[in-house]
Write an enzyme that holds these catalytic residues in place. Structure first.
Site, PDB file in Angstrom:
ATOM      1  N   LYS A   1       0.832  -1.210   0.000  1.00 34.63           N
ATOM      2  CA  LYS A   1       0.000   0.000   0.000  1.00 34.63           C
ATOM      3  C   LYS A   1       0.861   1.252   0.000  1.00 34.63           C
ATOM      4  O   LYS A   1       0.529   2.233  -0.657  1.00 34.63           O
ATOM      5  CB  LYS A   1      -0.942   0.011   1.205  1.00 34.63           C
ATOM      6  CG  LYS A   1      -2.127  -0.920   1.036  1.00 34.63           C
ATOM      7  CD  LYS A   1      -3.120  -0.745   2.169  1.00 34.63           C
ATOM      8  CE  LYS A   1      -4.299  -1.682   2.032  1.00 34.63           C
ATOM      9  NZ  LYS A   1      -5.135  -1.756   3.219  1.00 34.63           N
TER      10      LYS A   1
ATOM     11  N   LYS B   1      -4.542  -9.395  -5.250  1.00 36.04           N
ATOM     12  CA  LYS B   1      -5.780  -9.923  -4.676  1.00 36.04           C
ATOM     13  C   LYS B   1      -6.934  -8.952  -4.929  1.00 36.04           C
ATOM     14  O   LYS B   1      -6.717  -7.754  -5.143  1.00 36.04           O
ATOM     15  CB  LYS B   1      -5.599 -10.188  -3.192  1.00 36.04           C
ATOM     16  CG  LYS B   1      -5.445  -8.931  -2.395  1.00 36.04           C
ATOM     17  CD  LYS B   1      -5.744  -9.185  -0.940  1.00 36.04           C
ATOM     18  CE  LYS B   1      -5.809  -7.853  -0.222  1.00 36.04           C
ATOM     19  NZ  LYS B   1      -6.733  -7.782   0.848  1.00 36.04           N
TER      20      LYS B   1
ATOM     21  N   LYS C   1     -10.903  -3.438  -3.322  1.00 28.98           N
ATOM     22  CA  LYS C   1     -11.689  -2.312  -3.836  1.00 28.98           C
ATOM     23  C   LYS C   1     -10.780  -1.181  -4.283  1.00 28.98           C
ATOM     24  O   LYS C   1     -11.032  -0.526  -5.282  1.00 28.98           O
ATOM     25  CB  LYS C   1     -12.661  -1.830  -2.763  1.00 28.98           C
ATOM     26  CG  LYS C   1     -14.061  -2.368  -3.007  1.00 28.98           C
ATOM     27  CD  LYS C   1     -15.048  -1.738  -2.074  1.00 28.98           C
ATOM     28  CE  LYS C   1     -15.348  -2.706  -0.962  1.00 28.98           C
ATOM     29  NZ  LYS C   1     -15.924  -2.299   0.209  1.00 28.98           N
TER      30      LYS C   1
END
Ligand code: SF4
Length: 309
Positions: free
Chosen positions: A83, A177, A180
């Site tokens: 991230k 994976k 959203k």
């Protein structure tokens, strides 16, 4: 799980705000998540379902856990690395995300957590935090440990992962994976047309360039989605058709879309019923939050006491 164990399901809106977001959308997404979970089969008479921010003890315990969590452990988390690579300025909330997760779990002294494979590392961190807290603040039992030290009570259990057969659902881009924030998901309540618009261009076996090229199902994300949605006989048929170039990828995806519909139609129907009766959603979330506040209060009374507050 809800019929076999005392189960708690949390809609994690404090986690959601670690990504950029619109406040009004957060309210809508929180509600949509409640509808999805109830429509997918959670029975509020059988389990507790609630919104994280309705139980303030989650953030209180997370702060306490932050004080015993080594920075290095957090920086080593794969999800943090992934991230943070995607952002120029990384909020501390992304780093501390798994500490809040540990609080979500340990606040209820849960011993088992159903997770996907990608969450196993975070759960391991919860186990580390549990051990650290117990060894620092657990009450002395008066007994000796095997190595001669003073034994402390294990107030927090070490939660274990409960992996489902579908351990990791990759996104339709086949790269990472389903997430959203990556825009590669299929939502439970999405319309059939919208699902097909995403499935049609979805990545398959990259070596299957022409319709006549045989494929390798195991490397194809569509095959793994079949395993999650299609009956066993269909999954076997998919493998045969793929390896013999008996059909094209679009044929394969059409069958997957049908299997998804079989699973998702009843969920969509129940979701529509719930939306028409908003009091049912409100009641489920209110009773879940009331029960969880009581459980969280019991844990925090001990935690505050042991930590000197
Ligand atoms: S036929 Fe199906 S399993 Fe095989 S590569 Fe195409 S989409 Fe994947």
């Amino acid at each position: 799980m809800q019929y076999e164990h005392e189960s708690i399901f949390c809609i994690v809106d404090y986690h959601a705000i670690t990504q950029p977001y619109e406040p009004e959308q957060l309210r809508e997404r929180r509600r949509a998540m409640a509808v999805s979970l109830l429509a997918a089969g959670l029975n509020p008479n059988q389990c507790s379902i609630f919104v994280q921010s309705q139980v303030p003890e989650h953030t209180e315990l997370a702060w306490m856990f932050n004080t015993i969590t080594p920075l290095g452990e957090l920086e080593r988390q794969t999800q943090f690395k992934e991230k943070s690579q995607r952002q120029e300025s990384v909020p501390a909330g992304i780093l501390n995300y798994p500490v809040l997760q540990a609080a979500d779990i340990l606040l209820y002294r849960a011993d088992m957590v159903p997770v996907g494979e990608d969450q196993v590392q975070h759960l391991e961190l919860s186990r580390v935090i549990s051990r650290r807290w117990n060894s620092s603040f657990g009450r002395l039992t008066g007994r000796r440990t095997a190595d001669g030290g003073e034994e402390r009570e294990e107030f927090f259990p070490e939660p274990k992962p409960l992996l489902t057969p579908t351990r990791r659902i990759m996104g339709l881009d086949g790269q990472s994976k389903m997430s959203k924030s990556m825009g590669n998901t299929v939502a439970l309540l999405e319309s059939p047309d919208s699902i097909w618009a995403k499935l049609r261009p979805a990545v398959t076996d990259p070596k299957r360039i022409k319709r006549t090229d045989p494929g390798t199902p195991e490397v194809c994300n569509i095959y793994h989605l079949h395993k999650a949605f299609s009956p066993v006989a269909t999954v076997e048929h998919v493998a045969t058709q793929c390896t013999t170039a008996g059909w094209g990828c679009i044929d394969c995806k059409k069958v997957l879309a049908e299997s998804m519909e079989t699973e998702l139609v009843p969920i969509r129907r129940r979701a529509a019923e719930l939306v028409a009766e908003p009091a049912r959603i409100d009641d489920a979330l209110a009773s879940g939050a009331a029960r969880c506040r009581r459980l969280a209060g019991e844990t925090m009374r001990v935690v505050r006491d042991r930590m000197g507050f």
